[in-house]
Design an enzyme around this catalytic site. Structure first.
Site, short mmCIF file in Angstrom:
data_model
loop_
_atom_site.label_atom_id
_atom_site.label_comp_id
_atom_site.label_asym_id
_atom_site.label_seq_id
_atom_site.Cartn_x
_atom_site.Cartn_y
_atom_site.Cartn_z
N PRO A 114 12.94 -40.78 45.69
CA PRO A 114 11.99 -41.69 46.30
C PRO A 114 10.95 -40.97 47.15
O PRO A 114 11.30 -40.26 48.09
CB PRO A 114 12.85 -42.62 47.15
CG PRO A 114 14.25 -42.15 47.02
CD PRO A 114 14.30 -40.96 46.17
N GLU A 115 9.71 -41.14 46.80
CA GLU A 115 8.60 -40.68 47.62
C GLU A 115 7.83 -41.93 48.04
O GLU A 115 8.33 -43.04 47.83
CB GLU A 115 7.72 -39.70 46.82
CG GLU A 115 8.52 -38.50 46.32
CD GLU A 115 7.69 -37.49 45.55
OE1 GLU A 115 6.47 -37.46 45.75
OE2 GLU A 115 8.26 -36.73 44.75
#
Length: 300
Positions: A2-3
């Site tokens: 997750p960014e």
DNA sequence: AGGTCGGCCTGGCAGC
DNA sequence: TGCTGCCAGGCCGACC
């Protein structure tokens, strides 16, 4: 992994559904999740409170609770935050998907109306901690930089951040204290879009390069958001569904494939310990910017 | 001071 | 087939 686009996708999906809900009870199943705080301590401060908002800062999720407390969560590499509707299983997810798997459950928020918000995380890097809401900015000061999609990220801001820095552009983009929310995937994508070599020193950019990088960062993040986030490995959105962005990557994890722009083979190198994908054909390597003294040396 | 690197973790997979 | 060992990387703290 997750960014920003993945975390923001989760936030956008969850916020309207949980705002105003009361957390009947928080149960922390893995003491690592709250470390160094004791799970009981966090449980007791969260249980019984109403959710006022779910915000995002960089890759952090901020759950604002009534009474001026914020629960800050980070998914790190493999965390998932999934809302289970009343009496529901996770829909559209295989049984062996991490989000559906009780083995990886680290914390559950009982919303009292049959719904449950679950934080699961196979690798246990994810974390949560409590802060007085008024202290959140101070905690992030100096650690979490400019929000790239807020309008505060400008070409001038990039130039100011990069000025004098000898670190490779790749490291520059990964530095959360500068631009917040860009991780390994979107850093590669942004540099490809900007036609900049990941090893170019950040301070070597001229205005046109900073402008290209600005467009590259924003373009890559927007594309990620539009795809609902990228599912590499364990990422699932708040409904337990995979994003589609991984199919849209232009260079990331495409070693040996032809560059979509110039056709040359995409290469993989390691920059500050991270896999970095780029096109040696069209991503130009900038030389270190000569210091301006008098006329300076002619550049060959 | 600023950049780099190892540790935290565990699943998945290549290679024997 | 089953084991070993390596890789993935966000962030922090230790180190140079």
């Amino acid at each position: 992994m997750p960014e920003l686009p993945e975390v923001e996708t989760i936030r956008r999906q969850l916020e309207p559904r949980i705002r105003g809900a009361r957390i009947e009870r928080l149960e922390v199943l893995d003491p690592r999740w709250t470390r160094p705080a004791e799970p009981r301590e966090v449980e007791s401060q969260v249980s019984g409170r109403t959710i006022e908002a779910l915000r995002r800062r960089g890759k952090y999720l901020l759950l604002d609770l009534e009474g001026g407390t914020t629960l800050i969560m980070h998914l790190r590499m493999t965390g998932n935050l999934i809302l289970l509707e009343e009496g529901a299983q996770v829909v559209a997810v295989d049984e062996d998907e991490p989000g559906a798997d009780d083995r990886y459950l680290r914390a559950r928020f009982d919303l009292g109306d049959g719904r449950e918000l679950r934080f699961s995380d196979p690798r246990r890097f994810g974390e949560a901690f409590l802060l007085p809401s008024a202290g959140v900015d101070a905690r992030f000061e100096g650690r979490v930089g400019i929000e790239p999609l807020s309008g505060e990220l400008t070409v001038e801001a990039i130039e100011a951040l990069a000025a004098g820095r000898r670190a490779p552009l790749k490291s520059f983009l990964l530095d959360q204290a500068g631009i917040a929310g860009v991780g390994n995937i979107y850093a590669d994508e942004a540099l490809w879009r900007a036609e900049l070599h990941p090893l170019s020193p950040a301070g070597s950019m001229r205005s046109e390069h900073a402008e290209a990088l600005w467009e590259g960062v924003i373009g890559a993040l927007r594309a990620g958001l539009e795809g609902g986030g990228a599912s590499i490995g364990d990422y699932l959105d708040s409904r337990g569904e995979r994003g589609s962005m991984q199919d849209e990557f232009l260079v990331h994890r495409r070693e040996g494939e032809p560059c979509p722009r110039c056709g040359q083979e995409i290469r993989r190198i390691v920059v500050s310990g991270r896999s970095t994908y780029f096109c040696p054909g069209c991503q130009v390597r900038l030389r270190r910017r000569p210091r301006r003294k008098g006329r300076g040396r002619p550049v060959s």
